[in-house]
Design an enzyme around this catalytic site. Structure first.
Site, mmCIF file in Angstrom:
data_model
loop_
_atom_site.group_PDB
_atom_site.id
_atom_site.type_symbol
_atom_site.label_atom_id
_atom_site.label_comp_id
_atom_site.label_asym_id
_atom_site.label_seq_id
_atom_site.Cartn_x
_atom_site.Cartn_y
_atom_site.Cartn_z
ATOM 1 N N GLU A 126 51.653 46.842 -10.595
ATOM 2 C CA GLU A 126 52.429 47.992 -11.081
ATOM 3 C C GLU A 126 51.814 48.495 -12.388
ATOM 4 O O GLU A 126 51.096 47.764 -13.070
ATOM 5 C CB GLU A 126 53.873 47.580 -11.338
ATOM 6 C CG GLU A 126 54.626 47.081 -10.113
ATOM 7 C CD GLU A 126 54.673 48.112 -9.002
ATOM 8 O OE1 GLU A 126 54.822 49.305 -9.300
ATOM 9 O OE2 GLU A 126 54.540 47.711 -7.836
ATOM 10 N N VAL A 180 53.964 62.965 -0.566
ATOM 11 C CA VAL A 180 54.941 61.953 -0.160
ATOM 12 C C VAL A 180 55.493 61.329 -1.426
ATOM 13 O O VAL A 180 54.730 60.853 -2.266
ATOM 14 C CB VAL A 180 54.304 60.857 0.723
ATOM 15 C CG1 VAL A 180 55.340 59.789 1.081
ATOM 16 C CG2 VAL A 180 53.711 61.459 1.991
ATOM 17 N N SER A 182 58.853 58.926 -2.949
ATOM 18 C CA SER A 182 60.122 58.232 -2.717
ATOM 19 C C SER A 182 60.953 58.173 -3.989
ATOM 20 O O SER A 182 62.170 58.156 -3.931
ATOM 21 C CB SER A 182 59.876 56.834 -2.151
ATOM 22 O OG SER A 182 58.863 56.187 -2.847
ATOM 23 N N ARG A 190 54.403 63.920 -12.789
ATOM 24 C CA ARG A 190 54.064 64.387 -11.443
ATOM 25 C C ARG A 190 55.121 65.356 -10.918
ATOM 26 O O ARG A 190 54.810 66.268 -10.159
ATOM 27 C CB ARG A 190 53.887 63.213 -10.488
ATOM 28 C CG ARG A 190 55.130 62.364 -10.270
ATOM 29 C CD ARG A 190 54.867 61.260 -9.261
ATOM 30 N NE ARG A 190 56.023 60.383 -9.126
ATOM 31 C CZ ARG A 190 56.053 59.319 -8.331
ATOM 32 N NH1 ARG A 190 54.999 58.994 -7.614
ATOM 33 N NH2 ARG A 190 57.143 58.576 -8.248
ATOM 34 N N GLU A 243 47.303 53.469 -3.759
ATOM 35 C CA GLU A 243 47.121 53.846 -2.352
ATOM 36 C C GLU A 243 47.379 55.339 -2.127
ATOM 37 O O GLU A 243 47.007 55.858 -1.085
ATOM 38 C CB GLU A 243 48.012 52.994 -1.445
ATOM 39 C CG GLU A 243 49.497 53.367 -1.360
ATOM 40 C CD GLU A 243 50.282 53.168 -2.643
ATOM 41 O OE1 GLU A 243 49.837 52.371 -3.500
ATOM 42 O OE2 GLU A 243 51.342 53.817 -2.800
#
Ligand SMILES: *[C@@H]1O[C@H](CO)[C@@H](O)[C@H](O)[C@H]1NC(C)=O
Ligand SMILES: *[C@@H]1O[C@H](CO)[C@@H](O)[C@H](O)[C@H]1NC(C)=O
Length: 346
Positions: A126, A180, A182, A190, A243
């Protein structure tokens, strides 16, 4: 039957010379490898002198994985045994601790039972923004295993490796930009960039934040018809590239628009013309104009790297743990992270 004189004087002298050369050259080879990009080993099999036992004190996120057979041999690392059996603490060559469970209090360090001089590894993927309670772990860990390039054991989320054979074609594009997400929070950079960008550009938003979650097998096919993917990291930190770049963009054959560390960091991992960096534009509107006005030949240039390179994703914790053995002979002895927080937040 002919007779062979296996150990003639000339052969012995030759062998001695070769051995001497090997000891001269090997440290050069291995140190240049250690400095180069990429994880601990790509195609080479590493052979530690004697068998090492890496004790995984607890599984990251409580997701245990099978450890039957010679797991590390599968990843090209010999003489490396992984175990998750805490009762083997006294026999372990090295013990590894994943931060999330330490932070949550689910797991405690076996400090009282720690054998003298047993190296302990701290691992965390993280970013510093999502890593807490580090001040509790001063003067405990000898080595760190993170996505930071200056980690003792460097574990990137992915990398580009030389390609075997022709590149698969990219999916035909008939959509503009995808994202994408969540975890949507108004204060994230962002989110600010997305909000400005979406005023000027069609951005299709998937993920839990928009109640359009994508199942693991749906992710890449859903993203593949898009020309651009917003590979926006949740926070901006040194070397923190996840990722979102490696899988969601490059793995899907979609050109990444990145928000994260500076361009120079991305360029250490991939060709300069393989991505678009938000920082290259003075406004979201300018970025949107650039994306919308790009012609086909310009767009194709972003895929030039695929002719010679392929995306390698690292997602299996066992492979990362085997990497401890691969790096072991190069790891600094007598190192200790006096102030882990200062290191990680620097
Ligand atoms: C893009 O093409 C796919 C089939 O290849 C089609 O299902 C989809 O509706 C098209 N999308 C747009 C925006 O035209
Ligand atoms: C495509 O765009 C590039 C960069 O803007 C430009 O140099 C090139 O002339 C354009 N090609 C065509 C065929 O329009």
């Amino acid at each position: 039957m002919p007779t062979y004189r296996l150990f003639s004087h000339q052969a012995m002298a030759g062998l001695a010379l070769l051995t001497a050369l090997w000891f001269l050259i090997y440290p050069l080879l291995s140190s240049s490898r250690a400095r180069g990009p990429g994880m601990w080993s790509l195609s080479e099999t590493f052979q530690p002198q004697s068998k090492l036992m890496v004790l995984i004190w607890h599984w990251p996120f409580d997701k245990s994985l099978p450890l039957d057979g010679d797991v590390c041999a599968h990843y090209g690392v010999a003489n490396c045994w992984l175990s998750a059996n805490q009762s083997l603490l006294s026999q372990a060559s090295v013990v590894v601790f994943h931060h999330y469970e330490l932070q949550s209090g689910a797991v405690r360090l076996p400090l009282a039972q720690r054998p003298l001089r047993q190296p302990w590894v701290w691992t965390n993927l993280e970013s510093p923004s999502n890593t807490h309670r580090l001040s509790h772990y001063q003067n405990i860990f000898n080595w760190v295993m993170t996505y930071r390039r200056d980690s003792d054991i460097f574990v990137p989320y992915g990398e580009l490796v030389p390609r075997d054979g022709p590149a698969p074609p990219v999916t035909a594009k008939n959509r503009t930009a995808a994202w994408v997400i969540s975890n949507y929070r108004q204060t994230q950079k962002r989110v600010l960039v997305y909000k400005q960008l979406s005023k000027h550009l069609q951005v299709d938003v998937f993920g839990r934040a928009n109640r359009k979650p994508l199942c693991p097998d749906c992710l890449l096919p859903t993203l593949a018809p898009y020309r651009f993917y917003l590979a926006f990291e949740n926070s901006q930190h040194r070397d923190y590239i996840t990722e979102k770049l490696w899988r969601n963009s490059l793995g899907a054959g979609v050109v990444p628009v990145v928000l994260g560390p500076p361009r120079s960091t991305y360029e250490a991992f991939l060709p300069a013309d393989a991505f678009i960096h938000v920082d290259d534009f003075s406004s979201a509107q300018e970025l949107a104009t650039f994306l919308k006005s790009m012609n086909a030949s310009h767009y194709q240039r972003f895929f030039a790297w695929r002719e010679r390179l392929a995306v390698r994703l690292y997602s299996d914790w066992r492979e990362r743990f085997c990497g401890i053995c691969a790096r072991y002979p190069h790891l600094p002895q007598d190192k200790i992270y006096g102030d882990l927080e200062a290191w990680f937040k620097s």
